[in-house]
Enzyme design. Sequence first.
Site, PDB file in Angstrom:
ATOM      1  N   ARG A 162      27.306 -11.330  86.951  1.00  5.47           N
ATOM      2  CA  ARG A 162      26.572 -11.864  85.843  1.00  5.47           C
ATOM      3  C   ARG A 162      25.318 -11.054  85.792  1.00  5.47           C
ATOM      4  O   ARG A 162      24.442 -10.526  86.710  1.00  5.47           O
ATOM      5  CB  ARG A 162      26.096 -13.552  86.509  1.00  5.47           C
ATOM      6  CG  ARG A 162      27.487 -14.251  86.471  1.00  5.47           C
ATOM      7  CD  ARG A 162      27.055 -15.808  86.204  1.00  5.47           C
ATOM      8  NE  ARG A 162      28.342 -16.423  86.373  1.00  5.47           N
ATOM      9  CZ  ARG A 162      29.227 -16.731  85.777  1.00  5.47           C
ATOM     10  NH1 ARG A 162      29.328 -16.076  84.447  1.00  5.47           N
ATOM     11  NH2 ARG A 162      30.473 -17.263  86.110  1.00  5.47           N
ATOM     12  N   HIS A 195      28.320   0.097  81.974  1.00  7.19           N
ATOM     13  CA  HIS A 195      28.426  -1.321  81.810  1.00  7.19           C
ATOM     14  C   HIS A 195      28.952  -1.788  80.530  1.00  7.19           C
ATOM     15  O   HIS A 195      28.180  -1.567  79.635  1.00  7.19           O
ATOM     16  CB  HIS A 195      27.396  -2.049  82.742  1.00  7.19           C
ATOM     17  CG  HIS A 195      26.046  -1.897  82.014  1.00  7.19           C
ATOM     18  ND1 HIS A 195      25.403  -0.659  82.211  1.00  7.19           N
ATOM     19  CD2 HIS A 195      25.464  -2.500  80.913  1.00  7.19           C
ATOM     20  CE1 HIS A 195      24.148  -0.607  81.477  1.00  7.19           C
ATOM     21  NE2 HIS A 195      24.099  -1.995  80.825  1.00  7.19           N
TER      22      HIS A 195
HETATM   23  P1  5GP Z   1      21.577  -2.024  79.157  1.00  9.80           P
HETATM   24  O1  5GP Z   1      20.291  -2.297  78.507  1.00  9.80           O
HETATM   25  O2  5GP Z   1      21.594  -0.650  80.297  1.00  9.80           O
HETATM   26  O3  5GP Z   1      22.701  -2.049  78.345  1.00  9.80           O
HETATM   27  O4  5GP Z   1      21.752  -3.417  80.141  1.00  9.80           O
HETATM   28  C1  5GP Z   1      21.316  -3.272  81.378  1.00  9.80           C
HETATM   29  C2  5GP Z   1      21.433  -4.709  81.886  1.00  9.80           C
HETATM   30  O5  5GP Z   1      21.313  -5.009  83.251  1.00  9.80           O
HETATM   31  C3  5GP Z   1      20.418  -5.656  81.312  1.00  9.80           C
HETATM   32  O6  5GP Z   1      21.028  -6.782  80.469  1.00  9.80           O
HETATM   33  C4  5GP Z   1      19.582  -6.359  82.507  1.00  9.80           C
HETATM   34  O7  5GP Z   1      19.441  -7.655  82.559  1.00  9.80           O
HETATM   35  C5  5GP Z   1      20.808  -6.200  83.507  1.00  9.80           C
HETATM   36  N1  5GP Z   1      20.096  -5.800  84.971  1.00  9.80           N
HETATM   37  C6  5GP Z   1      19.207  -5.150  85.228  1.00  9.80           C
HETATM   38  N2  5GP Z   1      19.102  -5.010  86.656  1.00  9.80           N
HETATM   39  C7  5GP Z   1      19.957  -5.988  87.121  1.00  9.80           C
HETATM   40  C8  5GP Z   1      20.073  -6.539  88.445  1.00  9.80           C
HETATM   41  O8  5GP Z   1      19.580  -6.054  89.300  1.00  9.80           O
HETATM   42  N3  5GP Z   1      21.256  -7.351  88.494  1.00  9.80           N
HETATM   43  C9  5GP Z   1      21.990  -7.655  87.631  1.00  9.80           C
HETATM   44  N4  5GP Z   1      22.765  -8.522  87.834  1.00  9.80           N
HETATM   45  N5  5GP Z   1      21.804  -7.281  86.171  1.00  9.80           N
HETATM   46  C10 5GP Z   1      20.576  -6.497  86.047  1.00  9.80           C
END
Ligand code: 5GP
Length: 115
Positions: free
Chosen positions: A30, A99
């Site tokens: 999550r 991701h």
């Molecule tokens: P991006 O902006 O790279 O597509 O998304 C990164 C996502 O990782 C964000 O939605 C953020 O909330 C999530 N995220 C960042 N750090 C952590 C973490 O330590 N644990 C989890 N479960 N999600 C994280």
Amino acid sequence: MENTCLFCRIVAGEIPATVVHRTETTLAFRDIDPKAPTHVLVIPVAHHADVLSLAADPSAAADVLAAAAAVAEQEGLTGGFRLIFNTGPHGGQEVFHVHAHVVGGAPLGPMLAAR
Ligand code: 5GP
Ligand code: ZN
């Protein structure tokens, strides 16, 4: 595994996460800051920085897609969902271990914010 990579460290169990699905090659957990009632991140166990790198590894790419579909089913997203790979600065990517965001559980509104 890259020691400095946040999501590699989650794979290694060094940083806690709420894992909802796991295969030999993928992990789904999550999002720490959910943007919808369901917000799960699906990653390959192997480090790939972004979706461009993942696309060069078709087996890993297929596994991530299959895991995302399994998560959507498991989470009961029968009304539909979005599968998002933010990529690069314009895409707003913040974590450089690829991701897929699986987001759903309610109508999500327009695909992009109005400019
Ligand atoms: P991006 O902006 O790279 O597509 O998304 C990164 C996502 O990782 C964000 O939605 C953020 O909330 C999530 N995220 C960042 N750090 C952590 C973490 O330590 N644990 C989890 N479960 N999600 C994280
Ligand atoms: Zn990584």
